[in-house]
Design a protein around this motif. Structure first.
Motif, short mmCIF file in Angstrom:
data_model
loop_
_atom_site.label_atom_id
_atom_site.label_comp_id
_atom_site.label_asym_id
_atom_site.label_seq_id
_atom_site.Cartn_x
_atom_site.Cartn_y
_atom_site.Cartn_z
N LEU A 1 0.86 -1.18 0.00
CA LEU A 1 0.00 0.00 0.00
C LEU A 1 0.90 1.23 0.00
O LEU A 1 1.54 1.53 1.00
CB LEU A 1 -0.91 0.02 1.24
N LEU A 2 0.95 1.92 -1.13
CA LEU A 2 1.85 3.06 -1.25
C LEU A 2 1.04 4.35 -1.29
O LEU A 2 0.15 4.50 -2.12
CB LEU A 2 2.68 2.94 -2.52
N MET A 3 1.36 5.26 -0.38
CA MET A 3 0.70 6.56 -0.33
C MET A 3 1.75 7.65 -0.45
O MET A 3 2.76 7.61 0.25
CB MET A 3 -0.09 6.70 0.97
N LYS A 4 1.52 8.58 -1.36
CA LYS A 4 2.54 9.57 -1.68
C LYS A 4 2.50 10.76 -0.73
O LYS A 4 2.18 11.88 -1.11
CB LYS A 4 2.39 10.02 -3.13
N GLY A 5 2.81 10.48 0.54
CA GLY A 5 2.97 11.55 1.50
C GLY A 5 1.91 11.59 2.57
O GLY A 5 0.88 10.91 2.50
N GLY A 6 2.19 12.40 3.60
CA GLY A 6 1.31 12.50 4.74
C GLY A 6 -0.06 13.06 4.39
O GLY A 6 -1.07 12.67 4.98
N ALA A 7 -0.11 13.99 3.43
CA ALA A 7 -1.40 14.58 3.04
C ALA A 7 -2.33 13.50 2.48
O ALA A 7 -3.52 13.45 2.79
CB ALA A 7 -1.19 15.69 2.02
N VAL A 8 -1.78 12.61 1.64
CA VAL A 8 -2.58 11.52 1.08
C VAL A 8 -3.02 10.58 2.20
O VAL A 8 -4.18 10.15 2.25
CB VAL A 8 -1.77 10.75 0.01
N LEU A 9 -2.10 10.27 3.09
CA LEU A 9 -2.42 9.38 4.21
C LEU A 9 -3.58 9.93 5.03
O LEU A 9 -4.48 9.19 5.44
CB LEU A 9 -1.18 9.20 5.09
N GLU A 10 -3.59 11.23 5.27
CA GLU A 10 -4.71 11.84 6.01
C GLU A 10 -6.00 11.78 5.20
O GLU A 10 -7.06 11.45 5.72
CB GLU A 10 -4.39 13.30 6.35
N ASN A 11 -5.93 12.11 3.91
CA ASN A 11 -7.13 12.21 3.07
C ASN A 11 -7.82 10.87 2.87
O ASN A 11 -9.04 10.81 2.77
CB ASN A 11 -6.79 12.83 1.71
N VAL A 12 -7.04 9.79 2.77
CA VAL A 12 -7.63 8.47 2.53
C VAL A 12 -8.63 8.12 3.62
O VAL A 12 -9.69 7.54 3.36
CB VAL A 12 -6.53 7.39 2.43
N GLY A 13 -8.32 8.48 4.85
CA GLY A 13 -9.21 8.16 5.97
C GLY A 13 -10.49 8.97 5.97
O GLY A 13 -11.43 8.66 6.70
N ARG A 14 -10.55 10.02 5.13
CA ARG A 14 -11.73 10.88 5.10
C ARG A 14 -12.70 10.52 3.97
O ARG A 14 -13.76 11.16 3.85
CB ARG A 14 -11.30 12.34 4.93
N ILE A 15 -12.34 9.56 3.12
CA ILE A 15 -13.19 9.29 1.96
C ILE A 15 -14.54 8.71 2.40
O ILE A 15 -14.64 7.95 3.35
CB ILE A 15 -12.52 8.35 0.94
N THR A 16 -15.59 9.12 1.68
CA THR A 16 -16.94 8.63 1.96
C THR A 16 -17.56 7.95 0.74
O THR A 16 -18.66 7.41 0.83
CB THR A 16 -17.84 9.79 2.41
N ALA A 17 -16.85 8.00 -0.40
CA ALA A 17 -17.32 7.30 -1.60
C ALA A 17 -16.11 6.75 -2.35
O ALA A 17 -15.09 7.43 -2.46
CB ALA A 17 -18.11 8.24 -2.51
N ALA A 18 -16.24 5.51 -2.83
CA ALA A 18 -15.15 4.87 -3.58
C ALA A 18 -15.68 4.41 -4.92
O ALA A 18 -16.63 3.62 -4.99
CB ALA A 18 -14.59 3.69 -2.80
N CYS A 19 -15.09 4.95 -6.00
CA CYS A 19 -15.50 4.59 -7.36
C CYS A 19 -14.46 3.64 -7.96
O CYS A 19 -13.29 3.99 -8.08
CB CYS A 19 -15.61 5.84 -8.23
N PHE A 20 -14.91 2.44 -8.35
CA PHE A 20 -14.01 1.41 -8.86
C PHE A 20 -14.18 1.23 -10.36
O PHE A 20 -15.31 1.22 -10.88
CB PHE A 20 -14.29 0.06 -8.19
N ASP A 21 -13.06 1.07 -11.06
CA ASP A 21 -13.09 0.56 -12.42
C ASP A 21 -13.46 -0.92 -12.34
O ASP A 21 -13.33 -1.53 -11.27
CB ASP A 21 -11.70 0.74 -13.05
N LYS A 22 -13.94 -1.50 -13.44
CA LYS A 22 -14.31 -2.92 -13.40
C LYS A 22 -13.16 -3.82 -13.86
O LYS A 22 -12.57 -4.55 -13.05
CB LYS A 22 -15.54 -3.20 -14.28
#
Length: 747
Positions: free
Chosen positions: A423-444
């Motif tokens: 699991l690679l996250m490009k920095g602390g800002a991304v690490l913080e933002n991931v925990g705030r997501i409320t919708a996840a859109c997936f490709d098939k």
């Protein structure tokens, strides 16, 4: 005409904490012609943007004058592989770093030549903590304190001098670092506060306490270094997964070659039990591959020709010949390490706020301490010795070290733990933002599904299922078409012996045929088969039902008889449904965005229990992401990083799915290396856990200081508890952050 701006890159030796990086940054920015500076304590590098005519010799002299050594790096070269330091203090000391990199901010440095190489097992190894310079200084200070205590009991007349000498044993290196920090633009370092407090204690006659406080300070620093060293060891261990040598096949014979010299397209032999030295593709051989060192998967994977393998994984029971696809500097391990190093230098919003706060907080503490020492004696007739003592204690209590490290220690530990699990996250800002997501859109395709068709149904009309599969495999033998490979794979799984067919022909857009046992066998679309032999109503209904499930159906004609049918579909990944459920359980809305036809998409959607938007162009996906954001959702887009680029860019967090490819590592804000849908939920989980850890750390740091500030002012505690409040809080905060290194995603 404006002078052109260019970029130079250096390796900085002796830099191993955030304070070191800040000092170098400050010095470099003062050099004429320098436009911008980026200093990475994690990677040990300095990147300078400067005007083309700038005198870089001046820059190098300024940085060297701070007590560091700098070496120019060739364009594209990597810094020496090594630990990913996590500064356990916002001030300059080595924290148990490798001995060749230890420094005392002004002490001499190793003259070892620079190494511009890819990460390898040859990277510098850290010495045991008890042999580090910091440990030796702490031991010397402790012995001097014990000796002073003994001398004081035996010869009371010289007790004060004995404790003064004991204090100086530990204080001299601290004071030297304080001066270096002040000269480099950091006057309010912990070393400076410690020096002022110790010297002040001597002047008011508290020499014994001053010596003890210096010793306790050194013990605290040592404990911090031991705790923080765990984070460095995490990434260091990753670099050591790749063996030093590889067996390159030359003229039919394996030749042992240093791993960093193995070229792309070379063929290497990997014997049973050997660790794979490079990313590549298997050209011959079959074996189980233990990928747990890189992916964390406990079950070895069976792989054969054309399968992709990664550097650092372990070959099982068979010899393999592997064609190298990436040089040592570009293999999966090297790129993961580089990404984590860069990510640890990208500050999170919380970390930036704490940094800004500490710039005002520390001078404020100095002012408060001065007021506590001066105002009561002047205004209220208090005893000078008592109030100066309290002011000195407040200096130590107010040190911001624990507060400053509360965020970067947690983020560095989480980035390291995530990277070791793909699991690679490009920095602390991304690490913080991931925990705030409320919708996840997936490709098939390739994200929720395997990305390749599989045989789901073998239907017997006039011939048994095994015979239908045998004849279909015979007709498709030798074809590289995805549907043909799916049929051949199913036949192999069921251990069906495939006979040799003759006169094989491809009929464009319709199907394939071959002669088998004296009759023509045709495998093609239902429409093409019906042209040769009509389908019954029952057969047509069965095929239509399979089509409604989103499956592609090929009908087998043996002579003039409808023998059977084979249905295929790009099936969901095994972990897709549980992974989506984990996200739903966390309160996150999940949506599938696909360009595939509605019938196929909805069939997969029903199987996975996910909302479906189908027949979309790339710009349609982007519009849906933007619309969700307008509705108030924090949106993550998870896709392959190529045809989903517009949507990935539009999302609050773009997450690329991929097995260690350049796209997966370089596109979007984060990457899931091993293609598991459940890893998206794991990324959310580690983000939330990290933010909880940061809040705990801030509470510990400020809470302890508040308690001891009050008890010091009212006269309950003094210098000893004050230094314990500082170093103790820093040790607790660092140790709490290091717990994140043990994080593992839910099964």
């Amino acid at each position: 005409m404006a002078e052109s701006v260019t970029q130079s890159r250096y390796r900085a030796e002796g830099m191993d904490c955030a304070s070191c990086a800040a000092k170098i940054d400050t010095a470099a920015r003062r050099v004429a012609g320098v436009e911008d500076v980026s200093v990475s304590a994690t990677a040990g590098t300095m990147t300078v943007r400067h005007r083309a005519g700038s005198d870089l010799a001046v820059l190098e002299r300024k940085v060297t004058g701070l007590g560091y050594k700098v070496f120019p790096l060739a364009p594209g070269a990597a810094a020496q592989a090594g630990p990913a330091p996590t500064c356990a203090h916002a001030h300059g000391h080595e924290h148990g770093a490798p001995e060749r990199n230890e420094h005392n901010h002004g002490a001499s440095h190793s003259d070892a030549p620079p190494q511009a190489a890819a990460p390898s097992a040859a990277a510098a190894r850290p010495v045991p903590w008890w042999r580090s310079r910091k440990a030796l200084l702490t031991i010397a200070s402790g012995l001097a304190l014990v000796a002073a205590y003994g001398i004081g009991k035996a010869f009371p007349a010289v007790e004060g001098v004995a404790f003064l000498v004991a204090m100086l044993v530990g204080l001299m290196p601290i004071a030297r670092r304080a001066v270096m920090a002040a000269l480099s633009g950091t006057p309010f370092s912990i070393e400076m506060l410690m020096t002022i407090a110790a010297v002040g204690a001597v002047f008011i006659g508290a020499t014994e306490e001053a010596a003890a406080v210096v010793f306790l300070f050194l013990v605290g620093e040592l404990l911090e270094g031991v705790a923080a060293g765990r984070a460095r060891a995490s990434i260091q261990g990753l670099t050591q997964l790749v063996p030093n040598t590889a067996l390159v096949v030359r003229d039919g014979r394996p030749v042992e070659t240093p791993a960093e010299e193995v070229e792309v397209d070379a063929v290497v032999l990997v014997r049973p039990g050997d660790r794979i030295a490079a990313d590549g593709i298997i050209v011959s051989g079959e074996s189980t591959i233990d990928e747990s060192p890189v992916t964390g998967e406990s079950t070895p994977v069976r792989k054969g020709p054309d399968a992709t393998v990664f550097a650092g994984t372990v070959n099982g029971d068979g010899a393999l010949h592997i064609k190298v696809t990436a040089a040592a500097a570009d293999n999966t391990i090297a790129r993961v390490v580089k990404l984590v190093e860069e990510a640890q230098e990208s500050k999170a919003p919380t970390e930036r706020f704490i940094d800004r706060f500490s710039r005002y907080y520390t001078p404020g503490v100095v002012v408060v301490a001065a007021l506590v020492a001066i105002v009561p004696p002047l205004a209220f007739g208090g005893a000078w010795d008592a109030w100066i003592y309290k002011g000195l204690a407040i200096l130590l209590i107010g040190c911001p070290c624990a507060l400053v490290i509360s965020t970067p220690a947690a983020i560095a530990a989480s980035l390291s733990a995530g990277a070791r699990r793909g699991l690679l996250m490009k920095g602390g800002a991304v690490l913080e933002n991931v925990g705030r997501i409320t919708a996840a859109c997936f490709d098939k395709t390739g994200t929720l599904t395997e990305g390749k068709p599989k045989v789901t149904d073998v239907v017997a009309f006039a011939t048994p299922e095994a015979e239908v599969l045998r004849l279909a495999a015979a007709v498709e033998a030798g074809s590289s078409h995805p549907l043909a490979r799916a049929i051949l794979a199913r036949a192999e799984d069921e251990k069906i012996e495939v006979p040799a067919a003759a006169d094989a022909k491809a009929h464009g857009g319709k199907g394939v045929s071959a002669m088998l046992d004296g009759r023509e066998v045709f495998l093609g679309s239902p429409a093409a088969t019906a042209e040769r032999s009509p389908l019954s109503a029952e057969q047509t209904a069965r095929i239509a039902a399979l089509n409604d499930e989103g499956k592609t159906v090929s009908v087998l004609l043996s002579g003039s008889e409808i023998a059977g049918a084979i249905a295929m579909r790009d099936e969901p990944r095994p972990d897709a449904r549980p992974g989506l459920k984990m996200l739903a359980d966390a309160g996150i809305k999940t949506v599938m965005l696909t360009g595939d036809n509605r019938r196929t998409a909805e069939a997969i959607g029903r199987q996975l229990g996910i909302e479906v938007r189908s027949e979309l162009l790339p710009q349609d996906k982007q519009e849906i992401v933007m619309d969700l954001k307008k509705q108030g959702f924090n949106v993550a887009k998870i896709g392959d990083g190529i045809n989903d680029a517009p949507a990935l860019a539009a999302a609050d967090v773009g997450i690329a799915m991929g097995g260690g490819t350049d796209v997966a590592l370089e596109t979007a804000d984060a990457a899931i290396l091993h293609g598991r849908v459940a890893d998206a939920a794991g990324m959310v989980e580690i983000s939330k856990r990290t933010m909880r850890n940061i809040h705990q750390n801030i509470t510990i740091a400020l809470g302890l200081k508040a308690v001891f500030l009050v008890t010091t002012v009212v006269g309950i505690t003094g210098l000893w508890p004050a230094i314990l409040a500082d170093t103790g809080a820093t040790v607790l905060v660092t140790a709490n952050a290091m717990r994140l290194l043990a994080w593992k995603p839910q099964a």
